[in-house]
Design a protein around this motif. Structure first.
Motif, PDB file in Angstrom:
ATOM      1  N   ILE A  15       0.800  -1.218   0.000  1.00 24.87           N
ATOM      2  CA  ILE A  15       0.000   0.000   0.000  1.00 24.87           C
ATOM      3  C   ILE A  15       0.836   1.272   0.000  1.00 24.87           C
ATOM      4  N   LEU A 145     -17.754 -23.719 -11.920  1.00 22.78           N
ATOM      5  CA  LEU A 145     -17.236 -22.456 -11.387  1.00 22.78           C
ATOM      6  C   LEU A 145     -15.787 -22.640 -10.938  1.00 22.78           C
ATOM      7  N   PHE A 187      -0.434  -5.908  -5.698  1.00 25.75           N
ATOM      8  CA  PHE A 187      -1.877  -6.131  -5.550  1.00 25.75           C
ATOM      9  C   PHE A 187      -2.293  -7.415  -6.273  1.00 25.75           C
ATOM     10  N   PHE A 191      -3.866 -10.896  -4.976  1.00 20.97           N
ATOM     11  CA  PHE A 191      -5.156 -11.292  -5.545  1.00 20.97           C
ATOM     12  C   PHE A 191      -5.085 -12.725  -6.088  1.00 20.97           C
ATOM     13  N   VAL A 202     -13.360 -24.151  -3.120  1.00 23.15           N
ATOM     14  CA  VAL A 202     -14.466 -24.560  -3.988  1.00 23.15           C
ATOM     15  C   VAL A 202     -14.179 -25.964  -4.551  1.00 23.15           C
TER      16      VAL A 202
ATOM     17  N   PHE B 191     -10.731  -9.125   6.078  1.00 22.14           N
ATOM     18  CA  PHE B 191     -10.682 -10.594   6.166  1.00 22.14           C
ATOM     19  C   PHE B 191     -12.104 -11.175   6.196  1.00 22.14           C
ATOM     20  N   ALA B 198     -15.575 -15.922  -0.214  1.00 25.07           N
ATOM     21  CA  ALA B 198     -15.115 -17.307  -0.390  1.00 25.07           C
ATOM     22  C   ALA B 198     -16.203 -18.285   0.063  1.00 25.07           C
ATOM     23  N   LEU B 201     -18.847 -18.507  -2.599  1.00 25.82           N
ATOM     24  CA  LEU B 201     -18.438 -19.309  -3.761  1.00 25.82           C
ATOM     25  C   LEU B 201     -18.553 -20.805  -3.459  1.00 25.82           C
ATOM     26  N   VAL B 202     -18.132 -21.188  -2.230  1.00 26.21           N
ATOM     27  CA  VAL B 202     -18.246 -22.591  -1.826  1.00 26.21           C
ATOM     28  C   VAL B 202     -19.723 -22.984  -1.721  1.00 26.21           C
ATOM     29  N   ILE B 204     -22.312 -21.616  -3.288  1.00 28.81           N
ATOM     30  CA  ILE B 204     -22.899 -21.680  -4.637  1.00 28.81           C
ATOM     31  C   ILE B 204     -22.590 -23.037  -5.265  1.00 28.81           C
ATOM     32  N   THR B 205     -21.339 -23.485  -5.110  1.00 31.89           N
ATOM     33  CA  THR B 205     -20.943 -24.788  -5.669  1.00 31.89           C
ATOM     34  C   THR B 205     -21.702 -25.928  -4.995  1.00 31.89           C
ATOM     35  N   ILE B 226     -25.050 -19.411 -12.747  1.00 28.70           N
ATOM     36  CA  ILE B 226     -24.337 -19.703 -11.498  1.00 28.70           C
ATOM     37  C   ILE B 226     -22.866 -19.322 -11.615  1.00 28.70           C
ATOM     38  N   ASN B 227     -22.213 -19.779 -12.693  1.00 27.26           N
ATOM     39  CA  ASN B 227     -20.790 -19.475 -12.864  1.00 27.26           C
ATOM     40  C   ASN B 227     -20.558 -17.966 -12.953  1.00 27.26           C
ATOM     41  N   PHE B 228     -21.435 -17.270 -13.676  1.00 24.52           N
ATOM     42  CA  PHE B 228     -21.265 -15.823 -13.784  1.00 24.52           C
ATOM     43  C   PHE B 228     -21.525 -15.121 -12.450  1.00 24.52           C
ATOM     44  N   GLY B 230     -20.665 -16.282  -9.602  1.00 29.84           N
ATOM     45  CA  GLY B 230     -19.404 -16.451  -8.881  1.00 29.84           C
ATOM     46  C   GLY B 230     -18.342 -15.488  -9.376  1.00 29.84           C
ATOM     47  N   ILE B 231     -18.191 -15.402 -10.695  1.00 27.87           N
ATOM     48  CA  ILE B 231     -17.171 -14.510 -11.276  1.00 27.87           C
ATOM     49  C   ILE B 231     -17.473 -13.054 -10.911  1.00 27.87           C
ATOM     50  N   ILE B 234     -16.404 -12.347  -7.395  1.00 26.99           N
ATOM     51  CA  ILE B 234     -14.947 -12.236  -7.264  1.00 26.99           C
ATOM     52  C   ILE B 234     -14.467 -10.858  -7.737  1.00 26.99           C
ATOM     53  N   ALA B 238     -12.652  -8.059  -5.404  1.00 25.55           N
ATOM     54  CA  ALA B 238     -11.311  -7.540  -5.699  1.00 25.55           C
ATOM     55  C   ALA B 238     -11.333  -6.016  -5.780  1.00 25.55           C
ATOM     56  N   TYR B 242      -9.484  -3.318  -3.332  1.00 26.55           N
ATOM     57  CA  TYR B 242      -8.590  -2.310  -3.925  1.00 26.55           C
ATOM     58  C   TYR B 242      -9.010  -0.899  -3.503  1.00 26.55           C
ATOM     59  N   THR B 245      -8.102  -0.234   0.183  1.00 24.62           N
ATOM     60  CA  THR B 245      -6.716  -0.267   0.651  1.00 24.62           C
ATOM     61  C   THR B 245      -5.788   0.721  -0.065  1.00 24.62           C
TER      62      THR B 245
END
Lengths: 266, 266
Positions: A15, A145, A187, A191, A202, B191, B198, B201-202, B204-205, B226-228, B230-231, B234, B238, B242, B245
């Motif tokens: 950072i 996924l 970063f 990530f 997963v 965290f 996380a 995502l787990v 969803i799976t 479903i996959n989208f 998750g993406i 994420i 992210a 960003y 921080t």
């Protein structure tokens, strides 16, 4: 070797950091780093052992193309060993070996990450092979996924490794460009690491439901081992991110690196 | 209102920051923040819509205890809406509303996080009810990695909210204690957020394999949605980390907050 802090942007934490090395909030705490670093190593090795026991004891052991079902077991093992444990150690090299020369650490960082990348690629070969050569019918690839997350993470990793090589190791790039790219590299580095762990969680869940869906809820020893693998990976990941971002743990630039300005970025 | 940077530790970013506000690496970039913040909101709302469509269209709609199978659908929806989207907005309040008074932002932060927590608890009630009242037989609770991760995350969130209240909003604690706790609060804040994603995502799976394991590999429209989801989660995560921080996006202390030293931490 006397040390002082160096200007912003060249190295250190995710950072950015203070110009004044003596400020309270940035005071270096090497003994605390060493304790947490040791704890992280223990958690990392525990993750590898748990995933190894899962494949080796509960899922029938390891093989290569001779047995596609057992070849699969290399996939979680190599991903946890390479993509998570080696990767974490590659990320922490500057903080872990803080008294070594910058140039040496850069090479060590690059080679550890290369090792991590090679393990990940072999781990991918294992899962594709185990799908393609499954009998009586091949198992489809790249629909879940987990597979989307994993492939995106490995592709990003590949791009990150090459960008790091071109920017920080090959000669030619101006110091201002290196400084500007460093926080981006840091970063995305974290990530990719966190994505690797999320992808593993997963994946662990996917494999568990494919294998023991009916008995999972009665928590047989395999299920407990699986859940603890996941929790260990999360604790390991949190500790590594903390170690990599806390300004109290950053490597300070040595006096001679400061005097030979070029070498700060070399 | 003229602004200047303030000393280390009191506020701002996860990792500590520079004393010198004019340094290149810490130069504030509000227009870039606004663009990324807008993109984050779009991704966050898209996540909610995708999870809503999954429950509402593909999984039969929403109900409360009258239909345990449909009551379940509130679980992913409330977790994505409350634990992820509201939580992210709570975390970004100091950066998003940088021209408001600190005291006001603290209250807004606390209430947004309270809203997020309430959604999460109702989301937990939904899944426990849907298990306990399932017919013909109840479904066991708290056996999967997803459930362990989720419960740990919500418990940490509860502890984090109370610690924040006692430390930063209730009177009495010395400023040095507040400064010392702030980076801990910020680290655990992120965290918990990343763990929430996380866990999602787990989850969803898990739900996908319980529902469409046989057809998942042929990628029907539900699987693609479903996959989208998750993406999207994420990318949202992210971007939020960003934004939370990057020192270029931190709220600077106003001149009058600096003059009235107490109010920097009020």
């Amino acid at each position: 070797m006397p040390r002082r802090d160096w200007g912003p942007g060249e190295e250190g934490n995710l950072i950015g950091h203070s110009m004044v090395g003596e400020m309270d909030s940035d005071k270096q705490d090497v003994p605390f780093f060493t304790k947490l670093f040791t704890l992280a190593q223990i958690l990392g090795i525990l993750s590898i052992v748990l995933i190894g026991v899962w494949g080796g004891v509960f899922r029938g052991g390891f093989a290569w193309t001779s047995d596609p079902g057992l070849q699969f077991n290399w996939h979680p093992f190599l991903m946890v060993f390479g993509m998570i444990f080696l990767y974490a150690n590659g990320a922490l090299i500057y903080r872990g070996f803080r008294f070594e020369k910058k140039k040496k650490l850069k090479l060590l960082h690059m080679f550890t990450m290369l090792g991590s990348f090679v393990c990940s690629v072999v781990g991918l070969v294992a899962v594709f092979d185990s799908h393609n050569y499954a009998k009586p019918n091949p198992i489809p690839n790249m629909y879940s996924l987990h597979s989307w997350m994993g492939l995106a993470t490995v592709l990003l990793f590949c791009f990150q490794w090459m960008s790091g090589l071109v920017t920080f190791l090959l000669p030619g790039l101006r110091p201002s460009m290196r400084s500007a790219y460093l926080p981006v590299h840091q970063f995305f580095g974290l990530f990719i690491f966190v994505s690797g762990i999320a992808t593993a969680l997963v994946g662990i869940t996917e494999k568990t439901l494919f294998s023991i869906m009916k008995t999972y809820s009665s928590l047989p020893s395999e299920a407990i081992l699986i859940n603890f693998s996941g929790i260990t990976l999360i604790l390991f990941g949190a500790l590594v991110v903390y170690l990599a971002t806390n300004p109290k743990f950053r490597r300070l630039t040595t006096e001679d690196e400061v005097l030979l300005t070029d070498t700060v970025l070399e």
